[in-house]
Design a protein around this motif. Structure first.
Motif, PDB file in Angstrom:
ATOM      1  N   MET A 255       0.853  -1.192   0.000  1.00  0.00           N
ATOM      2  CA  MET A 255       0.000   0.000   0.000  1.00  0.00           C
ATOM      3  C   MET A 255       0.888   1.240   0.000  1.00  0.00           C
ATOM      4  N   PHE A 256       0.427   2.298  -0.657  1.00  0.00           N
ATOM      5  CA  PHE A 256       1.252   3.496  -0.779  1.00  0.00           C
ATOM      6  C   PHE A 256       0.787   4.625   0.130  1.00  0.00           C
ATOM      7  N   PHE A 257       1.784   5.288   0.699  1.00  0.00           N
ATOM      8  CA  PHE A 257       1.592   6.410   1.606  1.00  0.00           C
ATOM      9  C   PHE A 257       2.519   7.538   1.178  1.00  0.00           C
ATOM     10  N   THR A 258       2.367   8.684   1.801  1.00  0.00           N
ATOM     11  CA  THR A 258       3.274   9.803   1.593  1.00  0.00           C
ATOM     12  C   THR A 258       4.096   9.997   2.861  1.00  0.00           C
ATOM     13  N   ALA A 259       5.412   9.991   2.710  1.00  0.00           N
ATOM     14  CA  ALA A 259       6.326  10.214   3.835  1.00  0.00           C
ATOM     15  C   ALA A 259       6.872  11.630   3.740  1.00  0.00           C
ATOM     16  N   ILE A 260       6.758  12.371   4.826  1.00  0.00           N
ATOM     17  CA  ILE A 260       7.197  13.768   4.858  1.00  0.00           C
ATOM     18  C   ILE A 260       8.181  13.952   6.001  1.00  0.00           C
ATOM     19  N   THR A 261       9.316  14.543   5.687  1.00  0.00           N
ATOM     20  CA  THR A 261      10.313  14.896   6.695  1.00  0.00           C
ATOM     21  C   THR A 261      10.563  16.394   6.611  1.00  0.00           C
TER      22      THR A 261
ATOM     23  N   SER B  41       1.341   9.517   5.762  1.00  0.00           N
ATOM     24  CA  SER B  41      -0.103   9.659   5.650  1.00  0.00           C
ATOM     25  C   SER B  41      -0.660   9.015   4.389  1.00  0.00           C
ATOM     26  N   ASN B  42      -1.964   8.794   4.417  1.00  0.00           N
ATOM     27  CA  ASN B  42      -2.743   8.501   3.221  1.00  0.00           C
ATOM     28  C   ASN B  42      -4.033   9.314   3.335  1.00  0.00           C
ATOM     29  N   ASP B  43      -5.030   9.009   2.532  1.00  0.00           N
ATOM     30  CA  ASP B  43      -6.235   9.832   2.551  1.00  0.00           C
ATOM     31  C   ASP B  43      -7.146   9.545   3.748  1.00  0.00           C
ATOM     32  N   ILE B  44      -6.789   8.568   4.587  1.00  0.00           N
ATOM     33  CA  ILE B  44      -7.607   8.248   5.761  1.00  0.00           C
ATOM     34  C   ILE B  44      -7.021   8.826   7.048  1.00  0.00           C
ATOM     35  N   GLY B  45      -5.694   8.712   7.210  1.00  0.00           N
ATOM     36  CA  GLY B  45      -5.090   9.157   8.456  1.00  0.00           C
ATOM     37  C   GLY B  45      -3.590   9.267   8.357  1.00  0.00           C
TER      38      GLY B  45
ATOM     39  N   SER C 151     -11.484   3.187  15.799  1.00  0.00           N
ATOM     40  CA  SER C 151     -12.439   2.541  14.892  1.00  0.00           C
ATOM     41  C   SER C 151     -11.728   1.776  13.778  1.00  0.00           C
ATOM     42  N   TYR C 152     -10.435   2.006  13.589  1.00  0.00           N
ATOM     43  CA  TYR C 152      -9.622   1.273  12.612  1.00  0.00           C
ATOM     44  C   TYR C 152      -8.755   0.215  13.296  1.00  0.00           C
ATOM     45  N   GLY C 153      -9.021  -0.053  14.557  1.00  0.00           N
ATOM     46  CA  GLY C 153      -8.272  -1.077  15.278  1.00  0.00           C
ATOM     47  C   GLY C 153      -6.952  -0.609  15.855  1.00  0.00           C
ATOM     48  N   TRP C 154      -6.708   0.695  15.839  1.00  0.00           N
ATOM     49  CA  TRP C 154      -5.460   1.198  16.400  1.00  0.00           C
ATOM     50  C   TRP C 154      -5.498   1.082  17.915  1.00  0.00           C
ATOM     51  N   GLU C 155      -4.322   0.794  18.489  1.00  0.00           N
ATOM     52  CA  GLU C 155      -4.146   0.731  19.928  1.00  0.00           C
ATOM     53  C   GLU C 155      -2.812   1.362  20.293  1.00  0.00           C
ATOM     54  N   VAL C 156      -2.759   1.974  21.459  1.00  0.00           N
ATOM     55  CA  VAL C 156      -1.480   2.463  21.969  1.00  0.00           C
ATOM     56  C   VAL C 156      -0.542   1.270  22.072  1.00  0.00           C
ATOM     57  N   GLY C 157       0.685   1.431  21.611  1.00  0.00           N
ATOM     58  CA  GLY C 157       1.683   0.370  21.667  1.00  0.00           C
ATOM     59  C   GLY C 157       1.868  -0.385  20.364  1.00  0.00           C
ATOM     60  N   MET C 158       0.898  -0.300  19.441  1.00  0.00           N
ATOM     61  CA  MET C 158       1.095  -0.964  18.147  1.00  0.00           C
ATOM     62  C   MET C 158       2.116  -0.179  17.341  1.00  0.00           C
ATOM     63  N   THR C 159       2.798  -0.836  16.436  1.00  0.00           N
ATOM     64  CA  THR C 159       3.802  -0.123  15.643  1.00  0.00           C
ATOM     65  C   THR C 159       3.131   0.792  14.624  1.00  0.00           C
ATOM     66  N   GLY C 160       3.857   1.786  14.194  1.00  0.00           N
ATOM     67  CA  GLY C 160       3.365   2.670  13.141  1.00  0.00           C
ATOM     68  C   GLY C 160       3.024   1.892  11.891  1.00  0.00           C
ATOM     69  N   ARG C 161       3.844   0.919  11.541  1.00  0.00           N
ATOM     70  CA  ARG C 161       3.605   0.081  10.371  1.00  0.00           C
ATOM     71  C   ARG C 161       2.260  -0.616  10.470  1.00  0.00           C
ATOM     72  N   ASP C 162       1.981  -1.244  11.625  1.00  0.00           N
ATOM     73  CA  ASP C 162       0.712  -1.954  11.808  1.00  0.00           C
ATOM     74  C   ASP C 162      -0.476  -0.994  11.729  1.00  0.00           C
ATOM     75  N   ALA C 163      -0.321   0.174  12.294  1.00  0.00           N
ATOM     76  CA  ALA C 163      -1.404   1.161  12.230  1.00  0.00           C
ATOM     77  C   ALA C 163      -1.684   1.554  10.778  1.00  0.00           C
ATOM     78  N   LEU C 164      -0.640   1.783  10.006  1.00  0.00           N
ATOM     79  CA  LEU C 164      -0.819   2.167   8.607  1.00  0.00           C
ATOM     80  C   LEU C 164      -1.507   1.055   7.804  1.00  0.00           C
ATOM     81  N   VAL C 165      -1.126  -0.184   8.068  1.00  0.00           N
ATOM     82  CA  VAL C 165      -1.765  -1.301   7.379  1.00  0.00           C
ATOM     83  C   VAL C 165      -3.273  -1.297   7.652  1.00  0.00           C
TER      84      VAL C 165
END
Length: 102
Positions: free
Chosen positions: A12-18, A30-34, A85-99
């Motif tokens: 899946m594709f996202f935009t990485a900004i530094t 980011s993507n168009d959801i979060g 509502s997307y299954g995110w939890e404190v402690g999950m990795t950024g990668r898992d949240a993005l998936v």
């Protein structure tokens, strides 16, 4: 300096900004959801101010990261209520949240 790059996470594709700032970097993916970001910004505001809560912003924050790769692998230290509502939890990795938002 500001760097914007496409980023592939599990197909899946996202935009990485530094954004390079004095003594720190502002990192976002980011993507168009979060999005996820480093602790240079605050997600609490989206959980505390009713007018902003109405926006249902999907966001999470990791602490102590200096690169996009570190942001992907770090545990999220804070998340918005709406991200649950997307299954995110404190402690999950950024990668898992993005998936979960892809």
């Amino acid at each position: 300096m500001i760097t914007v790059n496409p980023l592939e996470v599990e197909g899946m594709f996202f935009t990485a900004i530094t954004v390079e700032l004095p003594k720190t970097n502002l990192l976002m993916i980011s993507n168009d959801i979060g999005y996820i970001m480093c602790a240079a910004l605050d997600v609490d505001i989206f959980n505390e101010i009713p007018k902003l809560m109405e926006r249902k912003v999907i966001a999470g924050r990791a602490v102590g990261v200096r690169t996009i790769e570190e942001l992907l692998n770090a545990p999220l230290e804070k998340i918005t209520d709406a991200s649950k509502s997307y299954g995110w939890e404190v402690g999950m990795t950024g990668r898992d949240a993005l998936v979960n938002i892809s």
